[in-house]
Each structure stands twice: as structure tokens, then as C-alpha cells.
Design a protein around this motif. Structure first.
Motif, PDB file in Angstrom:
ATOM      1  N   UNK A  63      -2.984  -8.365  12.953  1.00  0.00           N
ATOM      2  CA  UNK A  63      -3.631  -6.989  13.356  1.00  0.00           C
ATOM      3  C   UNK A  63      -3.602  -6.330  12.036  1.00  0.00           C
ATOM      4  N   UNK A  64      -2.479  -6.028  11.204  1.00  0.00           N
ATOM      5  CA  UNK A  64      -2.602  -5.084  10.393  1.00  0.00           C
ATOM      6  C   UNK A  64      -3.473  -5.960   8.937  1.00  0.00           C
ATOM      7  N   UNK A  65      -3.392  -7.160   8.917  1.00  0.00           N
ATOM      8  CA  UNK A  65      -4.166  -7.901   7.982  1.00  0.00           C
ATOM      9  C   UNK A  65      -5.668  -7.758   7.962  1.00  0.00           C
ATOM     10  N   UNK A  66      -6.151  -7.864   9.282  1.00  0.00           N
ATOM     11  CA  UNK A  66      -7.795  -7.713   9.505  1.00  0.00           C
ATOM     12  C   UNK A  66      -8.195  -6.423   9.794  1.00  0.00           C
ATOM     13  N   UNK A  67      -7.574  -5.735  10.607  1.00  0.00           N
ATOM     14  CA  UNK A  67      -7.968  -4.603  11.120  1.00  0.00           C
ATOM     15  C   UNK A  67      -7.410  -3.373  10.647  1.00  0.00           C
ATOM     16  N   UNK A  68      -6.100  -3.236  10.287  1.00  0.00           N
ATOM     17  CA  UNK A  68      -5.437  -2.094   9.979  1.00  0.00           C
ATOM     18  C   UNK A  68      -4.622  -2.132   8.627  1.00  0.00           C
ATOM     19  N   UNK A  69      -5.443  -2.341   7.620  1.00  0.00           N
ATOM     20  CA  UNK A  69      -4.560  -2.841   6.255  1.00  0.00           C
ATOM     21  C   UNK A  69      -4.058  -1.482   5.796  1.00  0.00           C
ATOM     22  N   UNK A  70      -4.385  -0.305   6.127  1.00  0.00           N
ATOM     23  CA  UNK A  70      -3.891   1.084   5.748  1.00  0.00           C
ATOM     24  C   UNK A  70      -2.780   1.378   6.369  1.00  0.00           C
ATOM     25  N   UNK A  71      -2.395   0.609   7.569  1.00  0.00           N
ATOM     26  CA  UNK A  71      -1.300   0.677   8.327  1.00  0.00           C
ATOM     27  C   UNK A  71      -0.231  -0.724   8.406  1.00  0.00           C
ATOM     28  N   UNK A  72       0.083  -0.959   7.267  1.00  0.00           N
ATOM     29  CA  UNK A  72       0.860  -2.468   7.377  1.00  0.00           C
ATOM     30  C   UNK A  72       1.795  -2.234   8.190  1.00  0.00           C
ATOM     31  N   UNK A  73       2.144  -3.629   8.800  1.00  0.00           N
ATOM     32  CA  UNK A  73       3.325  -3.837   9.633  1.00  0.00           C
ATOM     33  C   UNK A  73       4.165  -4.409   8.857  1.00  0.00           C
ATOM     34  N   UNK A  74       5.456  -4.623   9.315  1.00  0.00           N
ATOM     35  CA  UNK A  74       6.734  -5.541   8.794  1.00  0.00           C
ATOM     36  C   UNK A  74       5.989  -7.026   8.891  1.00  0.00           C
ATOM     37  N   UNK A  75       5.599  -7.323   9.861  1.00  0.00           N
ATOM     38  CA  UNK A  75       5.236  -8.635   9.631  1.00  0.00           C
ATOM     39  C   UNK A  75       4.142  -9.100   8.424  1.00  0.00           C
ATOM     40  N   UNK A  76       3.130  -8.068   8.409  1.00  0.00           N
ATOM     41  CA  UNK A  76       2.084  -8.161   7.262  1.00  0.00           C
ATOM     42  C   UNK A  76       2.712  -8.117   5.978  1.00  0.00           C
ATOM     43  N   UNK A  84       1.014  -1.316  -0.167  1.00  0.00           N
ATOM     44  CA  UNK A  84       0.034   0.098  -0.322  1.00  0.00           C
ATOM     45  C   UNK A  84       0.883   1.317  -0.043  1.00  0.00           C
ATOM     46  N   UNK A  85       1.770   1.329  -1.001  1.00  0.00           N
ATOM     47  CA  UNK A  85       2.915   2.425  -1.097  1.00  0.00           C
ATOM     48  C   UNK A  85       3.574   2.661   0.356  1.00  0.00           C
ATOM     49  N   UNK A  86       3.611   1.719   1.232  1.00  0.00           N
ATOM     50  CA  UNK A  86       4.467   1.785   2.486  1.00  0.00           C
ATOM     51  C   UNK A  86       5.609   0.976   2.165  1.00  0.00           C
ATOM     52  N   UNK A  87       6.922   1.565   2.560  1.00  0.00           N
ATOM     53  CA  UNK A  87       8.073   0.825   2.178  1.00  0.00           C
ATOM     54  C   UNK A  87       8.444   0.198   3.639  1.00  0.00           C
ATOM     55  N   UNK A  88       9.592  -0.532   3.647  1.00  0.00           N
ATOM     56  CA  UNK A  88      10.168  -1.297   4.921  1.00  0.00           C
ATOM     57  C   UNK A  88      10.217  -0.534   5.951  1.00  0.00           C
TER      58      UNK A  88
END
Length: 288
Positions: free
Chosen positions: A223-236, A75-79
Motif C-alpha cells: 500500500x505504501x510502496x505503490x499508492x502512498x509513498x509519501x506516507x511510508x508504513x513500518x512494513x515499507x 522520506x524523512x519519516x522515522x520509525x
């Protein structure tokens, strides 16, 4: 000068057997980590040809670690953006939960009120029953409340019950109530006794709760995958990279390099504080 603990012959045999079993168990983790580390230094072609267990034969390719910063984009979010998301999500996932759980356990352990036994019974039931079917209902509830893709989602983590509630109940019972009684005599109220007298004594175990919770949250992609996809974590990000790339096209050495980089904070935290973590596991009980 500390004296050695004397054990019976049967205890020594049992301890020796358990030591061997746990040592072998620990070695499996070291072996898996070592193999993964070796595979990060290979080319995709070498890995694809079946060289998964041996040393690299075409040199050491440290550039795989640099490629991680290029390919892990969600989602345009880098590492580094995902690392930042992982940090604040881990903090918000642990700190409110720790405070609420600590206060809830304190109220249960120190005060008598109607429904007290029911609360403890619910906590035990939640620990003993597996409720995987609750995920769809939880997802719908979070969506209906407008908490999806919102940092306010973490308010759902402030339930106050769970494993740490049981542990903290045992902890609060072990703390002498004479401190609180002395403060009451001096005119302090319930809130002042809690925050100024009792809570400072709980800071060590709260610190352990934070470390374990932070490590768990850091490695949690749900958490990122289900509830916060706009804020992807590194695990996601790692999960998304693997899910969107077929096994034939996936650059496994780069993927493994991402795993190694992501695991470093957890390994460092656990390495520095493992003694305190193990000591905290001896606190608690199941008395109602």
C-alpha cells in the motif's frame, strides 16, 4: 456438564495424524521466530561469519533494537512516524471495507432485487480466479483519479465483495428475521432496522474482521510502496531498508530486530483473540 464427543476408530486415527502434522507445522514457526530472535542479539560481524543458527558467542547485543530507530528512515519519516502511518492506514483499510461489506451482504441476504444472483456469482468468481495482471490497471486507475499519495485512496477498498461477503451472507441468513419483523410492526423503517436492530448482532463477527484485516494491513508494504509513498508504513520501511542496502553492507541483526518489533502488535492481537478468530471461521456457506 458437557459430554465428550464420541468418534469412530478411523476418526481418532485421522485426528491423531492431523494433530501431529499441525503440531510439526506450528513448531516450524516457533523455530523460525526463535532463530530470528537470537540473530537480533548478535553483531553484524558474527552473523556475517556464518553464526546464524547457534547462540550468540560475543554477548547479547540488545543495542540492536535501539539502532532500529536510527536506521529505519524513509522520506524523512522515522520509525515512530512510520508506526503512526501504519496505524491510520490499517484503520482506513479495514473499517470502511468492513462496513460496506456488512451492509452489502445484509442487502443480499434479506432482500430480493434484480441482479441479485449476478452479484453473488461475481463474488464467487473473484474468489476463485487469480487476477495478478490487474495490478498495472489498478495502479493507473488510482493515479488517473488523483488518489495516489492521498488518504482518499482507501475509498478503493469499499468494493463490498470478497471472502467476507460470503461469510457474512451465511451469518445474516442465520440471524432470526423475527427481530426485524417486530421492529417493522412498531413502525421502524429499513434503515432503522439495519442500524439499530441487526447491526449490533453483527458486531462480534465485525470485530473479528477488523482484527484479521488490521493484522494483514499492518504487515502489508504494498500500500505504501505503490499508492502512498509519501506516507511510508513500518512494513515499507523495512522493505526499503533491505532493498537499498546490499547484502555485504546490510546490518542483518538490526533488520531482524526491526522485524521482531514490527511483529509484536500482530502477535499480541492474535494471541488475545485467537479463540474468537477460530470460532468465526466456522460461520458462512456458499448457498446462493
Amino acid at each position: 456438564m458437557s459430554s465428550r464427543v464420541k468418534r469412530t476408530k478411523t476418526e481418532r486415527v485421522v485426528f491423531a495424524i492431523m494433530f501431529v502434522i499441525l503440531t510439526l507445522y506450528a513448531l516450524t514457526f516457533f523455530f523460525a521466530f526463535g532463530v530470528t530472535l537470537l540473530n537480533t542479539l548478535k553483531t553484524p560481524l558474527e552473523y556475517g561469519r556464518g553464526n546464524t543458527w547457534r547462540l550468540p558467542t560475543n554477548g547479547l547485543h540488545f543495542e540492536n533494537y535501539l539502532k532500529v530507530f536510527q536506521v529505519l528512515v524513509v522520506n524523512d519519516t522515522g520509525y515512530f512516524g512510520m508506526v503512526w502511518n501504519s496505524l491510520w492506514q490499517a484503520f482506513f483499510e479495514t473499517i470502511p471495507s468492513i462496513i460496506i461489506t456488512t451492509v452489502t451482504a445484509y442487502a443480499y441476504a434479506r432482500y430480493k432485487f434484480p441482479g441479485r444472483k449476478v452479484i453473488y456469482f461475481i463474488a464467487i468468481v473473484l474468489l476463485t480466479l487469480s487476477l495478478p495482471g490487474s495490478l498495472p490497471a489498478t495502479y493507473k486507475l488510482i493515479s488517473d483519479m488523483g488518489l495516489r499519495d492521498s488518504p482518499w485512496y482507501f475509498i478503493s477498498w469499499t468494493g463490498g465483495l470478497g471472502t467476507w461477503f460470503i461469510v457474512l451472507c451465511g451469518f445474516w441468513r442465520s440471524v432470526s428475521w423475527e427481530y426485524g419483523e417486530a421492529a417493522f410492526i412498531d413502525g421502524a423503517g429499513d434503515w432503522k432496522v439495519l442500524w439499530r436492530i441487526m447491526m449490533p448482532q453483527a458486531l462480534p463477527i465485525m470485530g473479528i474482521m477488523f482484527l484479521l484485516g488490521f493484522i494483514t494491513a499492518w504487515n502489508n508494504a504494498n500500500t505504501s510502496m505503490l499508492y502512498l509513498p509519501a506516507y511510508p508504513s513500518i512494513a515499507f520501511g523495512l522493505y526499503e531498508y533491505r532493498a537499498k542496502t546490499t547484502s555485504q553492507m546490510m546490518d542483518y541483526p538490526v533488520f531482524y530486530a526491526g522485524l521482531i518489533l514490527t511483529a509484536i502488535p500482530s502477535l499480541l492481537l492474535y494471541g488475545f483473540f485467537q479463540k474468537k478468530i477460530m470460532m468465526s471461521m466456522n460461520i458462512g456457506g456458499l448457498k446462493g
